[in-house]
Design a protein around this motif. Sequence first.
Motif, PDB file in Angstrom:
ATOM      1  N   LEU A 215      -7.031   8.807  -2.465  1.00 12.29           N
ATOM      2  CA  LEU A 215      -7.122   8.102  -1.175  1.00 12.29           C
ATOM      3  C   LEU A 215      -8.438   8.405  -0.484  1.00 12.29           C
ATOM      4  O   LEU A 215      -9.002   7.594   0.207  1.00 12.29           O
ATOM      5  CB  LEU A 215      -5.943   8.486  -0.283  1.00 12.29           C
ATOM      6  CG  LEU A 215      -4.591   7.999  -0.773  1.00 12.29           C
ATOM      7  CD1 LEU A 215      -3.487   8.557   0.113  1.00 12.29           C
ATOM      8  CD2 LEU A 215      -4.525   6.485  -0.807  1.00 12.29           C
TER       9      LEU A 215
ATOM     10  N   TYR B 142       0.830  -1.206   0.000  1.00 13.90           N
ATOM     11  CA  TYR B 142       0.000   0.000   0.000  1.00 13.90           C
ATOM     12  C   TYR B 142       0.868   1.261   0.000  1.00 13.90           C
ATOM     13  O   TYR B 142       0.636   2.179  -0.790  1.00 13.90           O
ATOM     14  CB  TYR B 142      -0.934  -0.030   1.209  1.00 13.90           C
ATOM     15  CG  TYR B 142      -1.993   1.031   1.198  1.00 13.90           C
ATOM     16  CD1 TYR B 142      -2.947   1.090   0.187  1.00 13.90           C
ATOM     17  CD2 TYR B 142      -2.056   1.987   2.206  1.00 13.90           C
ATOM     18  CE1 TYR B 142      -3.926   2.065   0.175  1.00 13.90           C
ATOM     19  CE2 TYR B 142      -3.040   2.964   2.197  1.00 13.90           C
ATOM     20  CZ  TYR B 142      -3.968   2.994   1.184  1.00 13.90           C
ATOM     21  OH  TYR B 142      -4.931   3.972   1.168  1.00 13.90           O
TER      22      TYR B 142
ATOM     23  N   GLN C 110       2.486   1.661  -3.398  1.00 17.51           N
ATOM     24  CA  GLN C 110       1.552   2.167  -4.396  1.00 17.51           C
ATOM     25  C   GLN C 110       1.299   3.664  -4.230  1.00 17.51           C
ATOM     26  O   GLN C 110       1.217   4.391  -5.216  1.00 17.51           O
ATOM     27  CB  GLN C 110       0.232   1.411  -4.322  1.00 17.51           C
ATOM     28  CG  GLN C 110       0.298   0.048  -4.965  1.00 17.51           C
ATOM     29  CD  GLN C 110      -1.051  -0.622  -5.000  1.00 17.51           C
ATOM     30  OE1 GLN C 110      -1.758  -0.654  -4.013  1.00 17.51           O
ATOM     31  NE2 GLN C 110      -1.399  -1.174  -6.148  1.00 17.51           N
ATOM     32  N   ILE C 111       1.188   4.121  -2.994  1.00 16.59           N
ATOM     33  CA  ILE C 111       0.956   5.547  -2.760  1.00 16.59           C
ATOM     34  C   ILE C 111       2.141   6.368  -3.283  1.00 16.59           C
ATOM     35  O   ILE C 111       1.952   7.375  -3.971  1.00 16.59           O
ATOM     36  CB  ILE C 111       0.720   5.837  -1.258  1.00 16.59           C
ATOM     37  CG1 ILE C 111      -0.630   5.265  -0.816  1.00 16.59           C
ATOM     38  CG2 ILE C 111       0.781   7.340  -0.976  1.00 16.59           C
ATOM     39  CD1 ILE C 111      -0.840   5.295   0.682  1.00 16.59           C
TER      40      ILE C 111
ATOM     41  N   VAL D 291      -3.223  12.492  -5.346  1.00 15.03           N
ATOM     42  CA  VAL D 291      -3.080  11.314  -4.480  1.00 15.03           C
ATOM     43  C   VAL D 291      -4.071  11.381  -3.323  1.00 15.03           C
ATOM     44  O   VAL D 291      -4.743  10.396  -3.004  1.00 15.03           O
ATOM     45  CB  VAL D 291      -1.633  11.163  -3.978  1.00 15.03           C
ATOM     46  CG1 VAL D 291      -1.536  10.104  -2.896  1.00 15.03           C
ATOM     47  CG2 VAL D 291      -0.697  10.837  -5.133  1.00 15.03           C
ATOM     48  N   LEU D 292      -4.173  12.538  -2.679  1.00 19.56           N
ATOM     49  CA  LEU D 292      -5.108  12.668  -1.554  1.00 19.56           C
ATOM     50  C   LEU D 292      -6.555  12.507  -2.018  1.00 19.56           C
ATOM     51  O   LEU D 292      -7.373  11.915  -1.309  1.00 19.56           O
ATOM     52  CB  LEU D 292      -4.899  14.003  -0.843  1.00 19.56           C
ATOM     53  CG  LEU D 292      -3.587  14.112  -0.066  1.00 19.56           C
ATOM     54  CD1 LEU D 292      -3.368  15.525   0.434  1.00 19.56           C
ATOM     55  CD2 LEU D 292      -3.533  13.106   1.067  1.00 19.56           C
TER      56      LEU D 292
END
Length: 183
Positions: free
Chosen positions: A183, A119, A122-123, A179-180
């Motif tokens: 997520l 994880y 990936q981030i 990204v944020l």
Amino acid sequence: RETFPKSYSGKLDIDRVRSAPLRTFLYGLQVETNDALRLENANASGGIAHPPFHFDYLDATVTNAHAIPLAEYWFIALTLPLVKSVTDVSKVLSRSQVVMQLLLLDSGAMQNPDILWGYLGQIQLLFLTSHEYTHLIHQHGARKPPNGIWTELVPQGVDGGIESQVEELDADGYAAYLVLTFL
């Protein structure tokens, strides 16, 4: 291939990567990234008309990322040493008690730290890909050499001017936003 330095030997053949888990990770990331990029259109890019995107890996001995605008495709490419560096850092982070505490994870409940490892990797790779995507969409050009390839990590001793620094800040900020949002 002829536009890259000798430290590059072309497109990475994922099937030749020795580690089976890394091969699986690379294929998964490539499929997910290309699927997401296929959904991207001018509405998502602030009205910038562009050709289709493609994400891939380059076989190289250097740690780097590239944004390559061609007439028929806009490529985002990561080198295998960059991916390995990210996954190595992610492995260390996934086993850190400090990180577990910051993420409010009980180390006893985390039976398989490889889940967190994947994880976190990936981030980080999503951030790098989004950063290169931003260079293309925002049409950054200060560090674009005549061969048309943006090189993310320039050799030591090469100074960037204020314009290239602003472009890097812009790419970092927009990548963090993307990204944020994901997520």
